[in-house]
Design a protein around this motif. Structure first.
Motif: not given
Length: 372
Positions: A227-231, A288-296, A305-310
């Protein structure tokens, strides 16, 4: 979003950008993808030996530089801007992430091989009835002496025909969880059915009949790691898409300045200016969405998971909008082999569905934010 990079991160991005500008020819890359091996092995070796990006985000114990998610993002975005087909995400992000978490001498050996450019991995996780759920696994593994014997089938395994090693998910007798195995790509009993995807990359459907493999990590304990690797892969392909969209928008603006209609550049038409501004706004939301998921990526699982989905839902929408309007603004030329726009459009279309479509991740986000 204010996002400041360190001097080392800026240098990494500049180094990769300069290398690709000097050495990565789009026409040659497309020819290799269509009629050759599907990639350029000499470029991969240069990634390892000259630029060092294969080890930039992998641990120092494996010969890497110990970087993290931000370094991966910068590399992936730069590779996306050059439309690189070599399997960085499949090998370094997915393979490297899974091997790093699995631990053990076999995993460490493979990690060292990735950093050296000698090991290429492909994750065989999805099956015909699994959708995008990597935990829905029917492939089985049974112990036989010091080895494990795998039986089952996997579908849409990207980079399988390029890989030296396959990372395969399976279920073992008596375990409720998913296990991860490494299989030699030339192992007896393994049948590959390769094909080219719409974005001119290589994938294959795989059938395992009595194939020997080695267990990575603990039996039944690979679910959280997967799950982590996919995100992490979602974050990387989001960055790749941002790089591609930057290039597509820049090329479209430049074309609009040059293309004339009624004796004036079409960039002077207000309706087309508005269209390109809308494309720019979609790009900024994707950034912005890419930066957010990278930081999360290091946050607790639900938040990650929420950040990856968004991010994936946002990227899919932006890629569709920017890609389609870029082609439209170029007219019929937009989908010809001669222009790069068509090639970028195909890759952006494929990214919309890698590791989950916009609809899938919108539903995933809704489930993760539903009051309990």
């Amino acid at each position: 979003m204010d996002f400041e990079f360190t001097a080392e991160q800026q240098l990494l991005r500049d180094t990769v950008t300069e290398f690709l500008a000097a050495r990565y020819d789009l026409e040659k890359s497309r020819a290799a993808a269509r009629t050759g091996q599907g990639w350029q092995p000499e470029i991969w070796r240069a990634f390892a030996e000259e630029v060092g990006i294969l080890g930039a985000s992998l641990p120092e114990s494996a010969g890497g530089f110990g970087g993290g998610a931000v370094e991966t993002m910068l590399i992936a975005e730069t590779l996306g801007g050059a439309l690189v087909v070599e399997p960085y995400v499949d090998t370094v992000v997915l393979g490297g992430g899974l091997l790093r978490r699995a631990g053990g001498e076999r995993a460490a050996e493979l990690l060292r091989g990735i950093v050296a450019g000698e090991v290429i991995t492909a994750l065989a996780a999805l099956e015909a009835d699994s959708g995008y759920d990597v935990r829905k696994v029917s492939t089985t593994a049974r112990r036989e002496g010091d080895s494990w014997i795998l039986d089952g089938a996997k579908t849409v395994v990207t980079s399988a025909s390029l890989a030296t090693h396959l990372l395969v998910t399976a279920r073992t007798p008596g375990s409720d969880g998913v296990s991860l195995f490494v299989v030699d790509a030339e192992a007896p009993g393994l049948a590959q059915h390769p094909y080219r995807t719409i974005d001119e990359r290589r994938a294959a459907d795989l059938v395992f009949e009595g194939v020997r493999g080695a267990l990575l990590g603990t039996e039944g304990g690979a679910g959280d790691s997967l799950a982590t690797a996919v995100d992490e892969a979602i974050a990387a392909i989001s960055a790749e898409a941002v790089g591609g969209m930057r290039r597509v928008l820049a090329d479209t603006v430049e074309y609009a300045k040059q293309r004339q209609q009624f004796g004036v550049p079409i960039a002077s038409f207000q309706v087309l200016q508005h269209r390109m501004v809308d494309m720019h706004l979609e790009l900024e939301q994707a950034v912005a969405a890419t930066y957010l998921v990278t930081l999360k990526l290091d946050a607790e699982p639900a938040e990650r998971a929420r950040a990856a989905a968004a991010a994936k839902a946002t990227i899919a929408r932006a890629a569709r909008f920017i890609g389609q309007h870029a082609v439209q603004l170029h007219g019929a030329m937009g989908m010809t082999e001669e222009l790069s726009i068509g090639h970028y459009f195909k890759r952006l279309t494929a990214i919309q569905h890698e590791w989950g479509s916009a609809d899938h991740h919108t539903a995933r986000y809704a489930a993760l934010t539903r009051p309990r």
